[in-house]
Structures are given as structure tokens and as C-alpha cells.
Design a protein around this motif. Structure first.
Motif, PDB file in Angstrom:
ATOM      1  N   LEU A 178       0.824  -1.208   0.000  1.00 30.00           N
ATOM      2  CA  LEU A 178       0.000   0.000   0.000  1.00 30.00           C
ATOM      3  C   LEU A 178       0.861   1.261   0.000  1.00 30.00           C
ATOM      4  O   LEU A 178       0.524   2.267  -0.652  1.00 30.00           O
ATOM      5  CB  LEU A 178      -0.935  -0.010   1.217  1.00 30.00           C
ATOM      6  CG  LEU A 178      -2.027  -1.085   1.183  1.00 30.00           C
ATOM      7  CD1 LEU A 178      -2.739  -1.176   2.534  1.00 30.00           C
ATOM      8  CD2 LEU A 178      -3.038  -0.793   0.077  1.00 30.00           C
ATOM      9  N   ILE A 179       1.978   1.232   0.712  1.00 31.74           N
ATOM     10  CA  ILE A 179       2.895   2.371   0.723  1.00 31.74           C
ATOM     11  C   ILE A 179       3.441   2.626  -0.680  1.00 31.74           C
ATOM     12  O   ILE A 179       3.538   3.770  -1.146  1.00 31.74           O
ATOM     13  CB  ILE A 179       4.044   2.145   1.725  1.00 31.74           C
ATOM     14  CG1 ILE A 179       3.500   2.189   3.165  1.00 31.74           C
ATOM     15  CG2 ILE A 179       5.145   3.190   1.550  1.00 31.74           C
ATOM     16  CD1 ILE A 179       4.507   1.781   4.225  1.00 31.74           C
ATOM     17  N   GLU A 180       3.786   1.530  -1.380  1.00 29.54           N
ATOM     18  CA  GLU A 180       4.288   1.666  -2.751  1.00 29.54           C
ATOM     19  C   GLU A 180       3.219   2.223  -3.695  1.00 29.54           C
ATOM     20  O   GLU A 180       3.547   2.845  -4.721  1.00 29.54           O
ATOM     21  CB  GLU A 180       4.775   0.309  -3.257  1.00 29.54           C
ATOM     22  CG  GLU A 180       6.067  -0.163  -2.592  1.00 29.54           C
ATOM     23  CD  GLU A 180       6.433  -1.582  -2.971  1.00 29.54           C
ATOM     24  OE1 GLU A 180       5.672  -2.208  -3.753  1.00 29.54           O
ATOM     25  OE2 GLU A 180       7.478  -2.070  -2.488  1.00 29.54           O
ATOM     26  N   LEU A 181       1.947   2.021  -3.359  1.00 30.55           N
ATOM     27  CA  LEU A 181       0.858   2.598  -4.143  1.00 30.55           C
ATOM     28  C   LEU A 181       0.640   4.074  -3.812  1.00 30.55           C
ATOM     29  O   LEU A 181      -0.209   4.728  -4.423  1.00 30.55           O
ATOM     30  CB  LEU A 181      -0.445   1.829  -3.900  1.00 30.55           C
ATOM     31  CG  LEU A 181      -0.551   0.428  -4.514  1.00 30.55           C
ATOM     32  CD1 LEU A 181      -1.878  -0.224  -4.127  1.00 30.55           C
ATOM     33  CD2 LEU A 181      -0.416   0.476  -6.027  1.00 30.55           C
ATOM     34  N   GLY A 182       1.397   4.586  -2.826  1.00 29.30           N
ATOM     35  CA  GLY A 182       1.317   6.005  -2.475  1.00 29.30           C
ATOM     36  C   GLY A 182       0.544   6.312  -1.215  1.00 29.30           C
ATOM     37  O   GLY A 182       0.390   7.484  -0.838  1.00 29.30           O
ATOM     38  N   HIS A 183       0.064   5.289  -0.503  1.00 23.73           N
ATOM     39  CA  HIS A 183      -0.723   5.517   0.710  1.00 23.73           C
ATOM     40  C   HIS A 183       0.194   5.791   1.914  1.00 23.73           C
ATOM     41  O   HIS A 183       1.186   5.081   2.123  1.00 23.73           O
ATOM     42  CB  HIS A 183      -1.612   4.305   1.000  1.00 23.73           C
ATOM     43  CG  HIS A 183      -2.627   4.055  -0.067  1.00 23.73           C
ATOM     44  ND1 HIS A 183      -3.828   4.727  -0.139  1.00 23.73           N
ATOM     45  CD2 HIS A 183      -2.614   3.205  -1.137  1.00 23.73           C
ATOM     46  CE1 HIS A 183      -4.518   4.298  -1.185  1.00 23.73           C
ATOM     47  NE2 HIS A 183      -3.796   3.372  -1.808  1.00 23.73           N
ATOM     48  N   LYS A 184      -0.177   6.789   2.704  1.00 21.96           N
ATOM     49  CA  LYS A 184       0.570   7.107   3.925  1.00 21.96           C
ATOM     50  C   LYS A 184      -0.308   7.020   5.172  1.00 21.96           C
ATOM     51  O   LYS A 184       0.211   6.843   6.275  1.00 21.96           O
ATOM     52  CB  LYS A 184       1.175   8.512   3.809  1.00 21.96           C
ATOM     53  CG  LYS A 184       2.226   8.626   2.710  1.00 21.96           C
ATOM     54  CD  LYS A 184       2.854  10.020   2.670  1.00 21.96           C
ATOM     55  CE  LYS A 184       3.926  10.098   1.586  1.00 21.96           C
ATOM     56  NZ  LYS A 184       4.527  11.461   1.515  1.00 21.96           N
ATOM     57  N   ARG A 185      -1.611   7.174   4.989  1.00 24.13           N
ATOM     58  CA  ARG A 185      -2.558   7.021   6.098  1.00 24.13           C
ATOM     59  C   ARG A 185      -3.240   5.675   5.937  1.00 24.13           C
ATOM     60  O   ARG A 185      -4.231   5.522   5.209  1.00 24.13           O
ATOM     61  CB  ARG A 185      -3.586   8.156   6.084  1.00 24.13           C
ATOM     62  CG  ARG A 185      -3.004   9.515   6.375  1.00 24.13           C
ATOM     63  CD  ARG A 185      -2.714   9.708   7.848  1.00 24.13           C
ATOM     64  NE  ARG A 185      -3.943   9.811   8.636  1.00 24.13           N
ATOM     65  CZ  ARG A 185      -3.969   9.821   9.965  1.00 24.13           C
ATOM     66  NH1 ARG A 185      -2.838   9.699  10.658  1.00 24.13           N
ATOM     67  NH2 ARG A 185      -5.116   9.926  10.619  1.00 24.13           N
ATOM     68  N   ILE A 186      -2.680   4.660   6.595  1.00 23.03           N
ATOM     69  CA  ILE A 186      -3.158   3.286   6.454  1.00 23.03           C
ATOM     70  C   ILE A 186      -3.724   2.821   7.787  1.00 23.03           C
ATOM     71  O   ILE A 186      -3.001   2.751   8.792  1.00 23.03           O
ATOM     72  CB  ILE A 186      -2.018   2.350   6.005  1.00 23.03           C
ATOM     73  CG1 ILE A 186      -1.411   2.844   4.682  1.00 23.03           C
ATOM     74  CG2 ILE A 186      -2.513   0.917   5.871  1.00 23.03           C
ATOM     75  CD1 ILE A 186      -0.127   2.135   4.301  1.00 23.03           C
ATOM     76  N   ALA A 187      -5.007   2.504   7.814  1.00 18.64           N
ATOM     77  CA  ALA A 187      -5.649   2.016   9.039  1.00 18.64           C
ATOM     78  C   ALA A 187      -5.510   0.492   9.111  1.00 18.64           C
ATOM     79  O   ALA A 187      -5.336  -0.189   8.102  1.00 18.64           O
ATOM     80  CB  ALA A 187      -7.112   2.416   9.076  1.00 18.64           C
ATOM     81  N   TYR A 188      -5.594  -0.021  10.339  1.00 17.57           N
ATOM     82  CA  TYR A 188      -5.525  -1.466  10.549  1.00 17.57           C
ATOM     83  C   TYR A 188      -6.691  -1.899  11.427  1.00 17.57           C
ATOM     84  O   TYR A 188      -6.830  -1.447  12.567  1.00 17.57           O
ATOM     85  CB  TYR A 188      -4.200  -1.853  11.211  1.00 17.57           C
ATOM     86  CG  TYR A 188      -4.115  -3.327  11.544  1.00 17.57           C
ATOM     87  CD1 TYR A 188      -4.042  -4.283  10.543  1.00 17.57           C
ATOM     88  CD2 TYR A 188      -4.138  -3.768  12.867  1.00 17.57           C
ATOM     89  CE1 TYR A 188      -3.989  -5.640  10.847  1.00 17.57           C
ATOM     90  CE2 TYR A 188      -4.078  -5.121  13.179  1.00 17.57           C
ATOM     91  CZ  TYR A 188      -4.004  -6.046  12.152  1.00 17.57           C
ATOM     92  OH  TYR A 188      -3.956  -7.387  12.445  1.00 17.57           O
ATOM     93  N   VAL A 189      -7.557  -2.762  10.879  1.00 21.99           N
ATOM     94  CA  VAL A 189      -8.674  -3.326  11.633  1.00 21.99           C
ATOM     95  C   VAL A 189      -8.308  -4.768  11.944  1.00 21.99           C
ATOM     96  O   VAL A 189      -8.377  -5.648  11.084  1.00 21.99           O
ATOM     97  CB  VAL A 189      -9.983  -3.261  10.830  1.00 21.99           C
ATOM     98  CG1 VAL A 189     -11.129  -3.890  11.623  1.00 21.99           C
ATOM     99  CG2 VAL A 189     -10.321  -1.821  10.463  1.00 21.99           C
ATOM    100  N   GLY A 190      -7.863  -5.002  13.168  1.00 20.82           N
ATOM    101  CA  GLY A 190      -7.345  -6.309  13.559  1.00 20.82           C
ATOM    102  C   GLY A 190      -8.305  -7.096  14.420  1.00 20.82           C
ATOM    103  O   GLY A 190      -9.368  -6.615  14.823  1.00 20.82           O
ATOM    104  N   GLY A 191      -7.900  -8.347  14.707  1.00 18.26           N
ATOM    105  CA  GLY A 191      -8.675  -9.184  15.609  1.00 18.26           C
ATOM    106  C   GLY A 191      -8.344  -8.860  17.051  1.00 18.26           C
ATOM    107  O   GLY A 191      -7.523  -7.977  17.348  1.00 18.26           O
ATOM    108  N   GLY A 192      -8.953  -9.577  17.980  1.00 18.96           N
ATOM    109  CA  GLY A 192      -8.718  -9.345  19.396  1.00 18.96           C
ATOM    110  C   GLY A 192      -7.259  -9.573  19.772  1.00 18.96           C
ATOM    111  O   GLY A 192      -6.630 -10.532  19.297  1.00 18.96           O
TER     112      GLY A 192
END
Length: 339
Positions: A178-192
Motif C-alpha cells: 500500500l505504501i508503494e501505491l502512495g498511501h501514507k494514512r493506512i488504518a488497521y482493523v485487527g482481531g482481538g
């Protein structure tokens, strides 16, 4: 007239003792001999009386399968039927059956494990999860019962046989993508965070940001119980931030499905407004609109290896613990775009 072991032995040109050893899957019998005897048994229509045999050798020819949640909740996630398919395939080769846990709470599942092991209803156990401070895993370890784990244990790592993916490395790969695609604000929705896989993926996410000299923002993190699912309020909070994310990584495809649905309700386009990337590569993921970019973690192979590991321990309790890392691959589809 019923077919006997002697009939099988005569037709296969082996001794009755060899037929018995093939039925017991004795490792000293060659694969070629096993194949010949089994084909002869099938051709003659001979079916061993496993109940009588098991009473003699004090074995059940059964593996217990333990899930973190009740079976009702677990089977809502496509991961579990697929990993069970792998376990069943390998167990069938060794003529083992499966015994699924049915408890509805953690305490009920623990009591069920104690009952099935102390009551000798199973020869070994496969845990389909790895949880921090899990008393079931600790009980099995201290009881010297043959078992294996799908997921890296948080304790006794070198003493417990387990199969896993490189979850830390996989998380780094998807964030780097995603960073290589130009994204800098990357959220993470993880498990418990009580699960080792969730912790490892979060660490990989953080490490990837660090290597790219991007700041870690705790506001971009959502940790949800996998069995409960994603809450719409959590998605709304992310997208209402002063500086919202342009990409979101989710713990698994099931959460991604919910996420995309909520985003659509909010009139946020995927991937036009935000990119979404996930893990597991469930069969439905390529048919979404847009098709979901995801990491194929080889769920079926996880099941096969989990069964192999516990069968090794059942045959020889002195067999050293083994770690198996199953490869994964990132599948690029239509849910991500460059900025």
C-alpha cells in the motif's frame, strides 16, 4: 461368508500379521505394501472392526478438534470449514475420525477438553487457535497429551508442535504494498489482541510504517473480537477523523466484507475513495464488487500439517516438537488503487 484378515493376506500374498500392521498404519510397513493391502481390502470388501481392535490397543483412532468459540460462531467464518477440510483429508489417510468441541463458552470448552482426554475419547488434540494465557493449551502441555496448534503458541514455543504463517512478515508485505501505491494514512482493523496472530500482524504493520519513516497513529487502529464482527461505529470513527485513512488493512476477508458494506452505506467508494486489503482469500472474495485484494494463507495446508503434527505425537510421544511455516501470497485484485 464374511471376509477375514486371512482372506486378505492370501489375496495380497502377505502374512495376516502384515495385514494387521497395515490396518494399524505401522510405520515399519512400506508404502507400496500398504497400498497393495488396502487395495486388496477394498476389492474384497473387507472392513476392519476398529471398535474391537481399539479396545485391545487402547486407542480411539480419533482426534479432538478444539475451537476458541462455540461451533455455532466458529462456522460463521469460512476459515474453519476450510482448515477442517485439510485436517479431515490427512486424518482419513491414517483412518482417524474427528471429535469436534461443542461447548458454548470458554469454560465449557475447557471442561469438554478435560473430559475427552481423561475419558480417553480421543488420542490427541488439535487447537485451531493460539490465545495468550490459554488454560486449555497449558492443560494439554502439562498433561503430556499429544496435541498440535494452528498458530504460534505464546509460551513453550520450542516444546509444542504448531503450524502457522509468517504473520508478521505478511503484514509487513501488505502495508509495504500500500505504501508503494502512495498511501501514507493506512488504518488497521485487527482481531482481538488476546490472539497471537492479531499481535503478530499488528507488529508487522507497525514495523512496516517504521521502515518507511511513517508515524504510527493509534487512532488508525481498531481491534475487534473476530467472533463478534466489525461494528459500524468503528468504521464511522475512522472515516470521520480530521485526517482519515486512504487505505485499510483488515484481519480477515469476513471483516473486509462488513467494512466494504459499511463504507458503501456511507457513500465511500472502494477503491475510488479508499483501498481495502485483507487476509485469508475466501472463495467469495474474488466475486465481490470490487474483487477483494487479499493474502492467501493456504488454509487447507494449515489443516493438513496440523493433522500430521498431532499424528506424529500420537504414534510416538517422544517425537520432538516441530514448527511448520506455510507460505502465503498476496493476490492483487480490484479493491486497491494507487494515489
Amino acid at each position: 461368508m464374511a471376509i477375514t484378515i486371512k482372506d486378505v493376506a492370501k489375496a495380497a500374498s502377505v502374512s495376516p500379521a502384515t495385514v494387521s500392521r497395515v490396518i494399524a498404519d505401522n510405520p515399519r510397513i512400506s508404502d507400496d505394501t500398504k497400498k497393495k493391502v488396502r487395495e486388496t481390502m477394498k476389492h474384497l470388501g473387507y472392513y476392519p472392526n476398529f471398535q474391537a481392535r481399539n479396545l485391545v490397543i487402547q486407542k480411539t483412532q480419533t482426534i479432538g478438534i478444539i475451537m476458541a468459540d462455540s461451533a455455532t460462531l466458529a462456522f460463521q467464518n469460512p476459515f474453519f470449514p476450510e482448515v477442517l477440510r485439510g485436517i479431515s483429508s490427512r486424518a482419513h489417510e491414517s483412518q482417524f475420525g474427528l471429535y469436534l468441541s461443542t461447548g458454548a463458552t470458554s469454560e465449557e470448552i475447557y471442561e469438554e477438553v478435560v473430559s475427552m482426554t481423561q475419558g480417553k475419547r480421543v488420542d490427541g488434540i488439535i487447537l485451531l487457535y493460539s490465545r495468550i494465557g490459554d488454560k486449555i493449551m497449558e492443560y494439554l502441555y502439562n498433561s503430556n497429551i499429544p496435541f498440535s496448534v494452528v498458530g504460534r503458541p505464546d509460551v513453550h514455543t520450542t516444546s509444542i508442535s504448531y503450524v502457522d504463517n509468517d504473520n508478521l512478515g505478511n503484514a509487513r508485505e501488505v502495508v509495504n504494498y500500500l505504501i508503494e501505491l502512495g498511501h501514507k494514512r493506512i488504518a488497521y482493523v485487527g482481531g482481538g489482541l488476546e490472539y497471537v496472530v492479531s499481535l503478530d500482524r499488528l507488529k508487522g504493520y507497525q514495523k512496516s510504517l517504521e521502515m518507511a519513516f511513517l508515524n504510527f497513529d493509534p487512532d488508525l487502529i481498531v481491534n475487534q473480537s473476530i467472533s463478534v464482527g466489525l461494528e459500524e461505529q468503528s468504521v464511522q470513527r475512522l472515516m470521520q477523523l480530521q485526517n482519515p485513512p486512504t487505505a485499510i488493512v483488515t484481519h480477515d476477508d469476513l471483516i473486509a466484507y462488513e467494512l466494504i458494506s459499511y463504507l458503501q452505506d456511507m457513500k465511500i467508494d472502494v477503491p475510488g475513495d479508499i483501498s481495502v486489503l485483507s487476509f485469508n482469500n475466501h472463495s467469495l472474495s474474488e466475486h465481490l464488487k470490487p474483487p477483494l485484494s487479499t493474502v492467501d494463507i493456504s488454509i487447507y495446508e494449515l489443516g493438513i500439517h496440523a493433522a500430521e503434527l498431532v499424528l506424529e505425537k500420537i504414534k510416538d510421544r517422544e517425537t520432538p516438537a516441530r514448527e511448520i511455516i506455510v507460505p502465503s501470497r498476496l493476490i492483487e485484485r480490484g479493491s486497491c488503487r494507487g494515489l
